[in-house]
Design a protein around this motif. Structure first.
Motif, mmCIF file in Angstrom:
data_model
loop_
_atom_site.group_PDB
_atom_site.id
_atom_site.type_symbol
_atom_site.label_atom_id
_atom_site.label_comp_id
_atom_site.label_asym_id
_atom_site.label_seq_id
_atom_site.Cartn_x
_atom_site.Cartn_y
_atom_site.Cartn_z
ATOM 1 N N GLU A 41 0.052 13.885 -14.704
ATOM 2 C CA GLU A 41 -0.450 13.638 -13.010
ATOM 3 C C GLU A 41 0.904 12.572 -12.826
ATOM 4 O O GLU A 41 1.683 12.613 -11.272
ATOM 5 C CB GLU A 41 -1.454 13.554 -12.777
ATOM 6 N N LEU A 42 0.321 11.386 -13.325
ATOM 7 C CA LEU A 42 0.951 10.085 -12.409
ATOM 8 C C LEU A 42 2.748 10.497 -13.067
ATOM 9 O O LEU A 42 3.491 10.012 -12.896
ATOM 10 C CB LEU A 42 0.288 8.698 -12.892
ATOM 11 N N HIS A 44 3.986 12.459 -14.094
ATOM 12 C CA HIS A 44 5.587 13.644 -13.049
ATOM 13 C C HIS A 44 5.813 13.267 -11.670
ATOM 14 O O HIS A 44 6.075 13.188 -10.725
ATOM 15 C CB HIS A 44 4.985 15.052 -13.051
ATOM 16 N N LEU A 45 4.185 12.336 -11.129
ATOM 17 C CA LEU A 45 4.681 11.894 -9.852
ATOM 18 C C LEU A 45 6.093 11.009 -9.743
ATOM 19 O O LEU A 45 6.693 10.920 -9.294
ATOM 20 C CB LEU A 45 3.029 10.818 -9.621
ATOM 21 N N GLN A 46 5.534 9.783 -10.585
ATOM 22 C CA GLN A 46 6.273 8.607 -10.928
ATOM 23 C C GLN A 46 8.578 9.525 -11.295
ATOM 24 O O GLN A 46 9.360 9.234 -10.651
ATOM 25 C CB GLN A 46 6.269 7.880 -12.055
ATOM 26 N N ALA A 48 9.192 12.021 -10.507
ATOM 27 C CA ALA A 48 9.745 12.472 -8.435
ATOM 28 C C ALA A 48 10.589 12.098 -8.359
ATOM 29 O O ALA A 48 11.957 11.924 -7.502
ATOM 30 C CB ALA A 48 9.070 13.454 -8.215
#
Length: 51
Positions: A41-42, A44-46, A48
């Motif tokens: 999750e983290l 993919h967030l970064q 992006a």
């Protein structure tokens, strides 16, 4: 969501994900992404932010 989370690593084989003082996940980058947990999750967030 963790505030001020930071990782500095070179040639790292395994990562430990610690949240609220507890070990949540351990594995290689590929293993943790495949699990789809907090690390993924983290990550993919970064990632992006670079698109």
């Amino acid at each position: 969501m963790p505030v001020g989370a930071q990782a500095i690593c070179w040639n790292t084989r395994y990562f430990l994900v610690i949240e609220n003082g507890q070990f949540q996940e351990i594995g290689s980058h590929e293993e943790l992404l495949a699990k789809g947990g907090r690390y993924a999750e983290l990550f993919h967030l970064q990632a992006a932010g670079y698109r």
